[in-house]
Design an enzyme around this catalytic site. Structure first.
Site, PDB file in Angstrom:
ATOM      1  CD  GLU A  13       8.221  14.128  -4.763  1.00 38.58           C
ATOM      2  OE1 GLU A  13       8.381  13.078  -4.136  1.00 38.58           O
ATOM      3  OE2 GLU A  13       8.492  14.235  -5.986  1.00 38.58           O
ATOM      4  CB  THR A  50       5.539   5.902  -8.518  1.00 38.28           C
ATOM      5  OG1 THR A  50       6.855   6.385  -8.769  1.00 38.28           O
ATOM      6  CG2 THR A  50       5.039   5.101  -9.710  1.00 38.28           C
ATOM      7  CE  LYS A  57      -4.555  -0.933  -9.251  1.00 35.40           C
ATOM      8  NZ  LYS A  57      -3.099  -1.019  -9.333  1.00 35.40           N
ATOM      9  CB  SER A  67      11.221   2.455  -9.560  1.00 34.46           C
ATOM     10  OG  SER A  67       9.809   2.378  -9.460  1.00 34.46           O
ATOM     11  N   GLY A 124       5.192  -6.984 -22.548  1.00 29.60           N
ATOM     12  CA  GLY A 124       5.353  -7.361 -21.144  1.00 29.60           C
ATOM     13  C   GLY A 124       4.018  -7.748 -20.527  1.00 29.60           C
ATOM     14  CB  VAL A 157       1.598  -5.993 -12.237  1.00 24.60           C
ATOM     15  CG1 VAL A 157       0.413  -5.935 -11.320  1.00 24.60           C
ATOM     16  CG2 VAL A 157       2.651  -6.900 -11.679  1.00 24.60           C
ATOM     17  CG  ASP A 199       9.367   0.858  -6.248  1.00 26.12           C
ATOM     18  OD1 ASP A 199       8.944   0.034  -5.411  1.00 26.12           O
ATOM     19  OD2 ASP A 199       8.687   1.271  -7.207  1.00 26.12           O
ATOM     20  CG  HIS A 228       1.747  -3.837   0.026  1.00 27.90           C
ATOM     21  ND1 HIS A 228       1.282  -3.593  -1.233  1.00 27.90           N
ATOM     22  CD2 HIS A 228       2.090  -5.149   0.047  1.00 27.90           C
ATOM     23  CE1 HIS A 228       1.315  -4.718  -1.931  1.00 27.90           C
ATOM     24  NE2 HIS A 228       1.819  -5.673  -1.177  1.00 27.90           N
ATOM     25  CG  HIS A 281     -23.504 -18.902   3.607  1.00 29.41           C
ATOM     26  ND1 HIS A 281     -22.900 -19.404   2.473  1.00 29.41           N
ATOM     27  CD2 HIS A 281     -24.845 -18.940   3.393  1.00 29.41           C
ATOM     28  CE1 HIS A 281     -23.847 -19.762   1.609  1.00 29.41           C
ATOM     29  NE2 HIS A 281     -25.033 -19.477   2.142  1.00 29.41           N
TER      30      HIS A 281
END
Ligand code: FAD
Ligand code: NAD
Length: 468
Positions: A33, A41, A51, A147, A182, A185, A314, A323, A446
């Site tokens: 790495e 990323t 998040k 990416s 853009g 997402v 990517d 995922h 429920h």
């Protein structure tokens, strides 16, 4: 020189998962790495930090808009402290990336920090931060270099005013007006973060709808809800120029009729997609070829044109999702070990973590129409659920598309609270080739948001929804 059964270049969700699975299968494994922290990323500047900021800004937004309705009174001002939010986000990132280091140690995977480049098809040079070079040998090599943000040819990303998602995750001030180029997402997730914190947010999208690769009903519903939250949308707008001064960015775009319009903001977030990253890898030394789009070319076994070199995540074709990269990491490790793994790419779910969330798996209505498939559709609104009314999250719906003849579920599309988690039910059902009737006859606790899935299935199988 150290020798390995497998060397993985890149420690994102593709690379680190591949390394763990290789080690589990008894292979001597190394991972390389270029940065000092593992996780790529996703953990450093993608899924996890975005998040964390979405959650923090959501809490703040709830406090100023929804608490009162829940009978919670705050005496004194509620303030958003961006510096603390960013520091918390970094803490979350650090905990996660050190967790990957722990997993590498636990699985006895050798970690090399440095830029990996091919010397030939079985040797990798590792250029370390202190200037030293180390060479390792590996029977098999997995390219998992991920990416980087892409841009438009005429945009200069100064990373101060004209920024990518990476800078947007560490801003020092809440923008007054963030212009987002853009409506995919990244633009919507990070746009919503800063909208909640008080920025004006304008989204310029080239296509006729936001999240244009998802089912059109999801684009429509999400745009409607985000518009209510104050986000401004300019679809069918083609950006032609971006100019900066020290404190201002001017974005020019051609509107639907081709007339030029100007947007002025203090920040411009460029979120027009990402490009596969192979810089510095010296692929030519190993003879590995790239596609016209710059992706490492792979066959159905994710094997490059050089038989002992594989590529995942990517940097290869397909959805740029963590995922998906993870599934490919496991797939390649098991392939190298002589197993016969399988990935159903149709069943890789896609999620947008705005609130309400958006989630989907399988075919969209547009795809089914184009393929000439005879399908039926069932839909159920979140607002009809007791659970949604209790929490106040009444926006959205669940839509199930099923084969008109066999009733097999072909696609599930959702907008609403916690649908990022609900989509797992649809993936499971489709993995087992469930019919809409199968889902309709399963008991759903429920009150839960998941009841919308059952009701949509009932609606798909003869308009039998019970609560609408
Ligand atoms: P990466 O995670 O990009 O990792 C590649 C690694 O390789 C990097 O660490 C890089 O430094 C290293 N590397 C590159 N070249 C070399 C070299 N020559 N030598 C050594 N190391 C090298 N996906 C989701 O599924 N859910 C989400 O919620 C989500 N949110 C996102 C939010 C943002 C803001 C962004 C930008 C992306 C998000 N993604 C999300 C996408 C997700 O991050 C990527 O799909 C995922 O990280 C791809 O994993 P990867 O292993 O292929 O590559
Ligand atoms: P994206 O592909 O999701 O969206 C890019 C958007 O920009 C599209 O709507 C596209 O039509 C638009 N666009 C392209 N050129 C344009 C132009 N010239 N003018 C105006 N609009 C233009 O890309 P992204 O949002 O940058 O995200 C990159 C990748 O990261 C995606 O592939 C995504 O899968 C991944 N990601 C995933 C998540 C998640 O899973 N929740 C979150 C963030 C990022």
């Amino acid at each position: 020189m150290s020798t390995y059964d497998v060397a993985v270049i890149g420690s994102g969700p593709g690379g680190y998962v591949a390394a763990i699975r290789c080690a589990q299968l008894g292979m001597k494994t190394a991972i390389i790495e270029k940065y000092n922290t593992l996780g790529g990323t996703c953990l450093n500047v993608g899924c996890i930090p975005s998040k964390a900021l979405l959650d923090s800004s959501h809490h703040y937004h709830d406090a100023i808009t929804h608490f009162e309705g829940h009978g919670i009174e705050i005496s004194g001002d509620v303030k958003a402290n961006l510096e603390k939010m960013i520091a918390r986000k970094q803490n979350v990132v650090d905990t996660n990336t050190s967790g990957i280091q722990y997993l590498m140690d636990k699985n006895k995977i050798t970690v090399y920090n440095g830029l990996g480049s091919f010397k030939d098809a079985t040797h990798i040079n590792i250029a370390k931060a202190d200037g030293k070079l180390e060479e390792i040998e590996a029977k098999n090599i997995i390219i998992a270099t991920g990416s980087k943000p892409s841009t438009l040819p005429f945009i200069k990303l100064d990373k101060k005013r004209v920024i990518t998602s990476t800078e947007a995750l560490s801003l020092k001030e809440i923008p007054k007006h963030m212009v987002v180029i853009g409506g995919g997402v990244i633009g919507l997730e990070l746009g919503q973060v800063y909208k909640r914190l008080g920025a004006e947010v304008s989204v310029i999208e080239y296509m006729d709808r936001i999240i244009p690769t998802m089912d059109a009903s999801l684009s429509k519903e999400l745009q409607k809800v985000l518009k209510k939250q104050g986000v401004k949308f300019y679809t069918k707008h083609k950006v032609t120029a971006v100019k900066t001064t020290a404190k201002e960015v001017t974005i020019t775009a051609d509107d639907k009729k081709g007339n030029p319009v100007e947007f002025k903001g203090d920040y411009c977030l460029v979120s027009v997609g990402r490009r596969p990253y192979t810089d510095g890898l010296a692929l030519d030394k190993a003879g590995v070829t790239l596609s016209e789009r710059g992706q490492v070319e792979v066959n159905a076994h994710l094997q490059t044109n050089v038989s002992n070199i594989y590529a995942i995540g990517d940097v290869v074709k397909g959805a740029m999702l963590a995922h998906k990269a993870e599934e490919e990491g496991v797939f390649v490790a098991e392939t190298i070990a002589g197993q016969k793994p399988h990935i159903d790419y149709n069943l890789i779910p896609g999620v947008v973590y705005t609130w309400p969330e958006v989630a989907a798996v399988g075919k969209t209505e547009e795809e089914l129409k184009e393929a000439g498939v005879n399908y039926k559709s069932g839909q159920f609104s979140m607002r009809a659920l007791g659970r949604s009314r209790a929490s106040g999250d009444i926006d959205g719906f669940v839509k199930i598309l099923a084969d008109a003849t066999t009733d097999e579920v072909l696609g599930v599309h959702m907008v609403g609270a916690r649908v990022a988690d609900l989509i797992a039910e649809a993936v499971t059902a489709m993995e087992f080739r469930a019919s809409a009737e199968d889902i309709a006859r399963m008991s759903h606790a429920h009150p839960t948001y998941a009841e919308a899935v059952k009701e949509a299935a009932l609606d798909a199988t003869g308009k039998r929804a019970l609560h609408s």
